[in-house]
Design an enzyme around this catalytic site. Structure first.
Site, mmCIF file in Angstrom:
data_model
loop_
_atom_site.group_PDB
_atom_site.id
_atom_site.type_symbol
_atom_site.label_atom_id
_atom_site.label_comp_id
_atom_site.label_asym_id
_atom_site.label_seq_id
_atom_site.Cartn_x
_atom_site.Cartn_y
_atom_site.Cartn_z
ATOM 1 C CB SER A 119 -1.048 -0.142 1.591
ATOM 2 O OG SER A 119 -2.332 0.339 0.921
ATOM 3 C CG ASP A 171 -7.100 -3.916 -1.698
ATOM 4 O OD1 ASP A 171 -7.539 -3.276 -1.245
ATOM 5 O OD2 ASP A 171 -6.369 -3.936 -2.087
ATOM 6 C CG HIS A 226 -5.697 -3.115 1.398
ATOM 7 N ND1 HIS A 226 -5.379 -2.595 0.143
ATOM 8 C CD2 HIS A 226 -4.951 -2.035 2.804
ATOM 9 C CE1 HIS A 226 -4.496 -1.526 0.276
ATOM 10 N NE2 HIS A 226 -3.628 -0.775 1.762
#
Length: 351
Positions: A159, A243, A275
Site C-alpha cells: 500500500s 481489496d 487489502h
C-alpha cells in the site's frame, strides 16, 4: 443568470471551498495514521514476542530526524537476501510482526523494518518529503552493514509502503536488487476521490475527468504511477482481488505502466485477497510466488528451498528447473495456509 444556474454555481463553489478547507486542514491526518484509534503509539510487542533475533537500530535522516528501526536476523544466520520492509499508512511496525515472522521463515531472509518519522519510536512528523529521506537513510544503513549482502537488498512495500519503496528503488538502481509491491495505489490523488467522493470532481490523477483544481493543495501526492515506469529493477506485483480499500485496478494500471519499459515485471493476483490479508488468505501460493521471484531475479547458490515443507509437497514446483517463472508460479495452487494462529495485521485505515 437564472436562479437555478446561480444555485448550481454557488453549490459548486461551496463544495470547492469545503474541499479546499478539508485538504488544507486534515490531509496529513488522512494520509498518515501513526496511532490507531484506541491504541497507543508505542509498540505493544517487540520481535522477542515471536522469539526473533533482532537489533534496535537508530538512524538519522539527512535532515537530522532521529529514526527507529528493527533489524531482524534470520536464525540460523544466513547471507540470503535482506528485505527492506515498508509498512502501510496506519499503525506501526509492531503490528506487522506476525507477517514478517512468516516472511523470514518462508524466504530465509533478514528483514529491516523502518518506522517512518512520526511513527512508533521515531521522531518528527510524517510527510512525503520526509519519509522519502527516511527510506534513503534505511537503505544506506543496510548497504554499510557487514552482515548484509548489499548486492541482494529487496524492497517490499504494501500500500503506502509500495509508494515509498517505488521512489527508493527508482532513486537507487545500483543499491536495490528488486522491488515487490502489494496492493499499492496509483497515487494519493486518485485515492482522494475514493476516500472522499465529494472531492472526485476537483481532485484526481491522470485518469480523472474533472478540472483537478485542488491537486495543487495535496502535499503528499505519492504518485506511484509517475515513478513505476522509470524503475529498471525486476518488479513483482501482488494484487488481492477483494481489496476493499485500494481498487485492484490500480495494481493492474501500475503493472501495465511498468511493463512498457521493463521486461522483468511479473503480475500475480489472488482471488480472495483483501487489502491487508492477501498473505494470509492466499496461503502457500502467496509465499511460493515470492520464493520463485527471488530465486529467478535475486539468485545465489545459498538460496535454496530443499528444506522447505512446501517443496516436499510438490516436486514439480522447483524454481529454475526450466528457467520459466510464470508457468511454475501459476502451477503453484497449493491449498491451506502455513500461517500459525491469529488474525491478519492492519485495519480499515491502512492504505
Amino acid at each position: 443568470m437564472t436562479s437555478w444556474m446561480k444555485a448550481l454555481a454557488y453549490g459548486a463553489g461551496g463544495i470547492a471551498v469545503v474541499g479546499m478547507a478539508t485538504l488544507v486542514a486534515f490531509q496529513e491526518r488522512l494520509v498518515y495514521v501513526p496511532v490507531l484509534p484506541g491504541l497507543s503509539r508505542a509498540y505493544t510487542i517487540t520481535p522477542s514476542r515471536f522469539h526473533l533475533d533482532y537489533e534496535d537500530v537508530w538512524l538519522r535522516s539527512s535532515d537530522g530526524v532521529r529514526l527507529h528501526a528493527w533489524f531482524l536476523k534470520h536464525s540460523p544466520p544466513v547471507l540470503g537476501p535482506t528485505i527492506l520492509f515498508f509498512q502501510e499508512n496506519a499503525g506501526n511496525i509492531a503490528h506487522r510482526l506476525e507477517f514478517v515472522r512468516i516472511m523470514m521463515q518462508k524466504l530465509h531472509c533478514n528483514v529491516f523494518m523502518l518506522s517512518y518519522r512520526g511513527y512508533g519510536a521515531s521522531d518528527g512528523y510524517p510527510s512525503q518529503h520526509g519519509i522519502t529521506k527516511d527510506a534513503q537513510a534505511a537503505l544506506d544503513h543496510l548497504c554499510n552493514r557487514s552482515d548484509v549482502d548489499s548486492s541482494r537488498i529487496v524492497i517490499f512495500g504494501r500500500s503506502l509502503g509500495g509508494a515509498v519503496g517505488s521512489v527508493l528503488a527508482w532513486n537507487n538502481p545500483d543499491k536495490v536488487s528488486a522491488l515487490i509491491l502489494e496492493n499499492t495505489f496509483t497515487s494519493i490523488l486518485d485515492m482522494a476521490g475514493i476516500m472522499l467522493p465529494f472531492l472526485k470532481w476537483f481532485i484526481g490523477g491522470r485518469g480523472s475527468k474533472g478540472p483537478k483544481v485542488l491537486n495543487c493543495l495535496v502535499r503528499s501526492p505519492w504518485s506511484t504511477i509517475d515513478v513505476i515506469g522509470k524503475i529498471k529493477q525486476p518488479i513483482l506485483f501482488l494484487s488481492g482481488l477483494k481489496d476493499e480499500l485500494v481498487p485492484p485496478s490500480h495494481m493492474r494500471v501500475l503493472y501495465d505502466k511498468a511493463a512498457e519499459h521493463n521486461n522483468q515485471c511479473l503480475f500475480f493476483d489472488f482471488p480472495d485477497g483483501m487489502h491487508m490479508d492477501t498473505w494470509f488468505s492466499a496461503g502457500d501460493r502467496y509465499w511460493r510466488t515470492i520464493q520463485l521471484f527471488l530465486h529467478q531475479y535475486v539468485q545465489d547458490s545459498r538460496l535454496n528451498f530443499k528444506d522447505d515443507p512446501m517443496e516436499k509437497e510438490s516436486t514439480s514446483h522447483k524454481a529454475g528447473q526450466s528457467g520459466a517463472f510464470e508457468p511454475a508460479a501459476e502451477a503453484c495452487q497449493l491449498t491451506g495456509s502455513t500461517c500459525s494462529s491469529g488474525q491478519p495485521d492492519g485495519s480499515k485505515y491502512d492504505f
